[in-house]
Design a protein around this motif. Structure first.
Motif, PDB file in Angstrom:
ATOM      1  N   GLU A  57      -3.295  47.051  18.413  1.00 16.62           N
ATOM      2  CA  GLU A  57      -4.017  47.674  17.306  1.00 16.62           C
ATOM      3  C   GLU A  57      -5.324  46.942  17.017  1.00 16.62           C
ATOM      4  O   GLU A  57      -6.339  47.578  16.675  1.00 16.62           O
ATOM      5  CB  GLU A  57      -3.135  47.711  16.065  1.00 16.62           C
ATOM      6  N   ASP A  58      -5.346  45.624  17.165  1.00 14.98           N
ATOM      7  CA  ASP A  58      -6.577  44.856  16.938  1.00 14.98           C
ATOM      8  C   ASP A  58      -7.652  45.248  17.948  1.00 14.98           C
ATOM      9  O   ASP A  58      -8.832  45.415  17.579  1.00 14.98           O
ATOM     10  CB  ASP A  58      -6.300  43.358  17.031  1.00 14.98           C
ATOM     11  N   THR A  60      -7.921  48.094  19.658  1.00 18.48           N
ATOM     12  CA  THR A  60      -8.372  49.458  19.372  1.00 18.48           C
ATOM     13  C   THR A  60      -9.353  49.463  18.197  1.00 18.48           C
ATOM     14  O   THR A  60     -10.381  50.154  18.223  1.00 18.48           O
ATOM     15  CB  THR A  60      -7.175  50.369  19.064  1.00 18.48           C
ATOM     16  N   ALA A  61      -9.047  48.664  17.162  1.00 13.98           N
ATOM     17  CA  ALA A  61      -9.940  48.584  15.998  1.00 13.98           C
ATOM     18  C   ALA A  61     -11.279  47.955  16.374  1.00 13.98           C
ATOM     19  O   ALA A  61     -12.345  48.406  15.918  1.00 13.98           O
ATOM     20  CB  ALA A  61      -9.271  47.788  14.884  1.00 13.98           C
ATOM     21  N   ASP A  62     -11.245  46.919  17.209  1.00 10.18           N
ATOM     22  CA  ASP A  62     -12.486  46.258  17.624  1.00 10.18           C
ATOM     23  C   ASP A  62     -13.387  47.201  18.419  1.00 10.18           C
ATOM     24  O   ASP A  62     -14.607  47.215  18.244  1.00 10.18           O
ATOM     25  CB  ASP A  62     -12.167  45.023  18.473  1.00 10.18           C
ATOM     26  N   VAL A  63     -12.774  47.995  19.296  1.00  8.28           N
ATOM     27  CA  VAL A  63     -13.549  48.918  20.131  1.00  8.28           C
ATOM     28  C   VAL A  63     -14.026  50.108  19.308  1.00  8.28           C
ATOM     29  O   VAL A  63     -15.112  50.652  19.541  1.00  8.28           O
ATOM     30  CB  VAL A  63     -12.706  49.377  21.338  1.00  8.28           C
ATOM     31  N   GLY A  64     -13.217  50.520  18.355  1.00  8.15           N
ATOM     32  CA  GLY A  64     -13.593  51.637  17.500  1.00  8.15           C
ATOM     33  C   GLY A  64     -13.215  52.994  18.065  1.00  8.15           C
ATOM     34  O   GLY A  64     -13.633  54.031  17.524  1.00  8.15           O
ATOM     35  N   SER A  65     -12.442  52.999  19.124  1.00  3.94           N
ATOM     36  CA  SER A  65     -11.977  54.259  19.708  1.00  3.94           C
ATOM     37  C   SER A  65     -10.751  53.956  20.558  1.00  3.94           C
ATOM     38  O   SER A  65     -10.400  52.784  20.778  1.00  3.94           O
ATOM     39  CB  SER A  65     -13.062  54.918  20.564  1.00  3.94           C
ATOM     40  N   ASN A  66     -10.091  55.004  21.035  1.00  7.17           N
ATOM     41  CA  ASN A  66      -8.920  54.794  21.875  1.00  7.17           C
ATOM     42  C   ASN A  66      -9.300  54.110  23.183  1.00  7.17           C
ATOM     43  O   ASN A  66     -10.362  54.380  23.755  1.00  7.17           O
ATOM     44  CB  ASN A  66      -8.236  56.130  22.178  1.00  7.17           C
TER      45      ASN A  66
END
Length: 227
Positions: A57-58, A60-66
């Protein structure tokens, strides 16, 4: 054959030949342009579902997309099980993750346990990997609540919340039977091995076979990140 973009984070549960097979046709073309980044490994992070979820989840949040995912499960009796999905694991509760772009590219596979390789000999491919692509029969791909489920209407791969035990069942999502390594009799002859033989997805219809239970030896989760 296409060479995988590994960087310094090489999967330890499968051979280099298997990775070459994945990059040579099974992975979506745009995913092949990315490199693998290790997100979770039992050998480094322990057998912790909470840590696995947090790491995924971290990122995915850092990248800002799936972020597309490759996960590997080494077992005591089913060889190495694995799957590709267009998104990383995340907590879903009792529901499955909603459909996103790339669901149709998902697949599950089973391969014999083989030691990792640093070099690949001429014309060497895995040959014995069996692959089951998304069937389109449902949209039940990922669920993470009290463990990991990959595939629905009975999961192709399920892992308990302690990451110690799992099972493989007949799965409608991939049209797959319980996943076990192919027997020597079912493998192609040596002269037929190669990209064409090893990359042909299996299309066997699921039958009323009993689930196969296994013990988990190790789990690795990788993300496909931009180069």
């Amino acid at each position: 054959l296409s060479w995988p973009r590994l960087g310094s984070e090489v999967p330890s549960l499968v051979s280099l030949a298997l990775l070459v097979d994945l990059w040579s046709g099974l992975l979506p073309p745009l995913t092949r342009l990315r490199r693998l980044r290790r997100v979770f490994s039992c050998s480094q992070d322990g057998y912790s579902l909470a840590t696995l979820v947090q790491r995924c989840e971290d990122l995915t949040a850092d990248v800002g997309s799936n972020v597309p995912m490759l996960f590997l499960v080494a077992t005591d009796c089913c060889g190495v099980l694995g799957g590709y999905a267009p998104l990383l694991w995340s907590f879903t509760g009792a529901s499955f993750a909603p459909r996103v772009a790339g669901f149709e590219d998902s697949f599950v596979f089973v391969a014999p346990r083989e030691p990792p390789q640093k070099e690949l000999g001429p014309m060497q491919t895995l040959g014995s990997m069996q692959v089951f692509p998304w069937s389109g029969r449902n949209e039940l791909l990922l669920q993470l609540c009290n463990g990991l489920l990959f595939g629905g209407d009975l999961p192709a791969i399920s892992i308990d919340d302690e990451l110690n035990h799992g099972a493989s069942s007949v799965c409608e999502t991939f049209g797959s039977p319980p996943l076990t390594p192919p027997s020597a009799e079912s493998l192609p002859h040596e002269g037929l091995r190669g990209a064409a033989a090893s990359l042909s997805p299996s299309r066997r219809e699921p039958s009323a076979q009993s689930p196969v239970n296994f013990k988990v030896s190790a789990i690795e989760v990788f993300a496909f990140v931009e180069v």
